[in-house]
Design a protein around this motif. Structure first.
Motif, PDB file in Angstrom:
ATOM      1  N   UNK A   1       0.955  -1.137   0.227  1.00 12.49           N
ATOM      2  CA  UNK A   1       0.085   0.359  -0.016  1.00 12.49           C
ATOM      3  C   UNK A   1       0.791   1.412  -0.507  1.00 12.49           C
ATOM      4  N   UNK A   2       1.811   1.398   0.966  1.00 14.49           N
ATOM      5  CA  UNK A   2       2.813   2.285   1.103  1.00 14.49           C
ATOM      6  C   UNK A   2       3.555   2.542  -0.365  1.00 14.49           C
ATOM      7  N   UNK A   3       4.157   1.339  -0.667  1.00 14.80           N
ATOM      8  CA  UNK A   3       4.668   1.686  -2.153  1.00 14.80           C
ATOM      9  C   UNK A   3       3.660   1.894  -3.337  1.00 14.80           C
ATOM     10  N   UNK A   4       2.822   1.074  -3.434  1.00 10.36           N
ATOM     11  CA  UNK A   4       1.746   2.188  -4.385  1.00 10.36           C
ATOM     12  C   UNK A   4       1.462   3.888  -4.182  1.00 10.36           C
ATOM     13  N   UNK A   5       1.574   3.997  -3.296  1.00 10.21           N
ATOM     14  CA  UNK A   5       1.096   6.005  -3.093  1.00 10.21           C
ATOM     15  C   UNK A   5       2.842   6.078  -3.651  1.00 10.21           C
ATOM     16  N   UNK A   6       3.893   5.990  -2.651  1.00 10.36           N
ATOM     17  CA  UNK A   6       4.943   6.543  -2.911  1.00 10.36           C
ATOM     18  C   UNK A   6       5.222   6.585  -4.319  1.00 10.36           C
ATOM     19  N   UNK A   7       4.738   5.692  -5.385  1.00 10.21           N
ATOM     20  CA  UNK A   7       4.542   5.558  -7.059  1.00 10.21           C
ATOM     21  C   UNK A   7       4.362   6.998  -6.933  1.00 10.21           C
ATOM     22  N   UNK A   8       3.240   8.033  -6.806  1.00  9.64           N
ATOM     23  CA  UNK A   8       3.125   8.740  -7.216  1.00  9.64           C
ATOM     24  C   UNK A   8       2.682  10.043  -6.062  1.00  9.64           C
TER      25      UNK A   8
ATOM     26  N   UNK B   1       3.059  -1.859  18.221  1.00 15.54           N
ATOM     27  CA  UNK B   1       2.360  -0.105  17.550  1.00 15.54           C
ATOM     28  C   UNK B   1       0.956  -0.590  17.655  1.00 15.54           C
ATOM     29  N   UNK B   2       0.393   0.166  17.774  1.00 17.46           N
ATOM     30  CA  UNK B   2      -0.967   0.288  16.993  1.00 17.46           C
ATOM     31  C   UNK B   2      -1.767  -0.302  15.283  1.00 17.46           C
ATOM     32  N   UNK B   3      -0.333   0.861  15.361  1.00 18.42           N
ATOM     33  CA  UNK B   3      -0.572  -0.364  13.414  1.00 18.42           C
ATOM     34  C   UNK B   3      -0.495  -1.096  12.933  1.00 18.42           C
ATOM     35  N   UNK B   4       0.330  -1.789  13.888  1.00 17.50           N
ATOM     36  CA  UNK B   4       0.498  -3.094  13.182  1.00 17.50           C
ATOM     37  C   UNK B   4      -0.794  -4.210  13.293  1.00 17.50           C
ATOM     38  N   UNK B   5      -1.568  -4.048  14.265  1.00 17.37           N
ATOM     39  CA  UNK B   5      -2.317  -4.701  14.305  1.00 17.37           C
ATOM     40  C   UNK B   5      -3.929  -3.976  13.982  1.00 17.37           C
ATOM     41  N   UNK B   6      -4.116  -3.421  13.218  1.00 13.90           N
ATOM     42  CA  UNK B   6      -4.894  -2.427  12.557  1.00 13.90           C
ATOM     43  C   UNK B   6      -5.557  -2.944  11.891  1.00 13.90           C
ATOM     44  N   UNK B   7      -7.164  -3.342  11.647  1.00 20.17           N
ATOM     45  CA  UNK B   7      -8.029  -3.554  10.700  1.00 20.17           C
ATOM     46  C   UNK B   7      -7.649  -2.955   9.190  1.00 20.17           C
ATOM     47  N   UNK B   8      -7.779  -1.446   9.209  1.00 22.47           N
ATOM     48  CA  UNK B   8      -7.421  -0.624   7.924  1.00 22.47           C
ATOM     49  C   UNK B   8      -6.526   0.181   8.477  1.00 22.47           C
ATOM     50  N   UNK B   9      -5.449   0.074   6.795  1.00 25.87           N
ATOM     51  CA  UNK B   9      -4.743   1.480   7.241  1.00 25.87           C
ATOM     52  C   UNK B   9      -5.602   2.942   6.401  1.00 25.87           C
ATOM     53  N   UNK B  10      -5.487   3.431   6.899  1.00 27.82           N
ATOM     54  CA  UNK B  10      -5.643   4.890   6.144  1.00 27.82           C
ATOM     55  C   UNK B  10      -4.264   5.865   5.825  1.00 27.82           C
ATOM     56  N   UNK B  11      -4.768   6.732   4.291  1.00 26.07           N
ATOM     57  CA  UNK B  11      -3.183   7.361   4.579  1.00 26.07           C
ATOM     58  C   UNK B  11      -3.486   8.358   3.861  1.00 26.07           C
ATOM     59  N   UNK B  12      -2.507   9.568   4.014  1.00 24.55           N
ATOM     60  CA  UNK B  12      -2.852  10.788   3.853  1.00 24.55           C
ATOM     61  C   UNK B  12      -0.690  11.171   3.008  1.00 24.55           C
ATOM     62  N   UNK B  13      -1.577  11.274   1.493  1.00 26.46           N
ATOM     63  CA  UNK B  13      -0.671  11.764   0.231  1.00 26.46           C
ATOM     64  C   UNK B  13      -0.265  12.859  -0.088  1.00 26.46           C
TER      65      UNK B  13
END
Length: 292
Positions: free
Chosen positions: A155-162, A202-214
């Motif tokens: 997910x992060x790599x896809x966002x960082x490509x743009x 860390x909470x993000x490791x147990x999160x069911x969903x990711x929300x990103x700002x890009x």
């Protein structure tokens, strides 16, 4: 609109409502006075939430039914709905300041095309707020609407490509107690049943969903947030209500059976047949002795 499992509708309650409303309320803090695109806007409730503070919001969805329903229910001076695909967005270049896309990416095979289209319609200093399930924890194997779920790195790599800058948050509905502050990463504390000790992660490791700002410019600051969702609307309360209803139904059936049994015992025919029942019992006893 009826709930089919593909698009959330406001009449739903429980975890799914808490998840969807929280995302839009979170995003509404970044759209004040801005032109916004809500891609895969569905029933339109989220577009309506964004429009409370945005200058204008355009909701785009591939479903003609969803667009017609949303237009009838929510369209106005600051809200418009268009039919179109997330991979071919029906807006000109540099048209909006913010793009919001919640639980859309995993529905498309053309994820790279979707990100390119988002980048095209966003102004140079524009902001994308996007969510997707965490493939490590999201185990809804029967979700026929998801075609390509992503792990965190994908997910992060896809966002960082743009986009030059990406900030990641996690989301998970849970029952517990919130302690919130301004320093450090949010921790999830979990009590181990076997020894009563606590696990810290860390909470993000147990999160069911990711929300990103890009964005290609500096990202706005973000804060942790807690959506205070009424407990009476939660899945837990619904489950308890269902169990109580089943218990009441079983109790009613038991009372009917007990009344019928008491009626049989009090009947004249039951008293008349008592000698035959005793004789039958004796005969069955003799047969058992013979077999032994």
């Amino acid at each position: 609109m009826e709930f089919t499992g593909e698009r959330f509708v406001p009449q739903c309650q429980g975890e799914i409502a808490a998840e969807h409303y929280h995302r839009y309320f979170f995003a509404s803090g970044f759209v004040s006075g801005k032109r916004v695109l809500d891609i895969a806007s569905g029933e339109g409730y989220g577009t309506h939430i964004l429009a409370q503070s945005a200058a204008h919001v355009t909701g785009v969805d591939i479903s003609p039914e969803a667009v017609a329903n949303a237009t009838q229910k929510y369209a106005g001076d600051r809200i418009a709905f268009l039919q179109g695909s997330a991979a071919v967005i029906p807006l000109p270049d540099d048209a909006v300041d913010v793009v919001v896309s919640f639980e859309t990416l995993e529905h498309l095979c053309e994820q790279e095309a979707m990100l390119s289209e988002i980048r095209r319609v966003l102004r140079q200093d524009g902001l994308l707020i996007i969510s997707t399930p965490n493939k490590n924890l999201y185990r809804r194997d029967n979700d026929r609407f998801h075609v390509r779920e992503l792990f965190r790195k994908e997910f992060v790599d896809l966002l960082k490509s743009r986009f030059a800058h990406v900030s990641l948050l996690g989301q998970k509905v849970m029952y517990g107690s919130l302690l919130s502050g301004t320093d450090g990463e949010t921790l999830l504390l979990r009590q181990r049943e076997e020894d009563g000790a606590v696990e810290r992660m860390p909470f993000t490791e147990q999160a069911r969903y990711f929300i990103a700002l890009a964005a290609n410019g500096p990202l706005p600051p973000t804060q942790s947030s807690f959506f205070d969702y009424p407990l009476e609307k939660s899945d837990l309360t619904a489950q308890l209500a269902d169990l109580q209803e089943r218990h009441n139904a079983a109790q009613a059936r038991l009372e009917v059976m007990e009344a019928a049994y008491a009626s049989i015992l009090a009947s004249r025919s039951w008293r008349v047949m008592a000698p035959l029942r005793r004789l039958g019992s004796l005969l069955r006893g003799d047969r058992k002795k013979g077999r032994n």
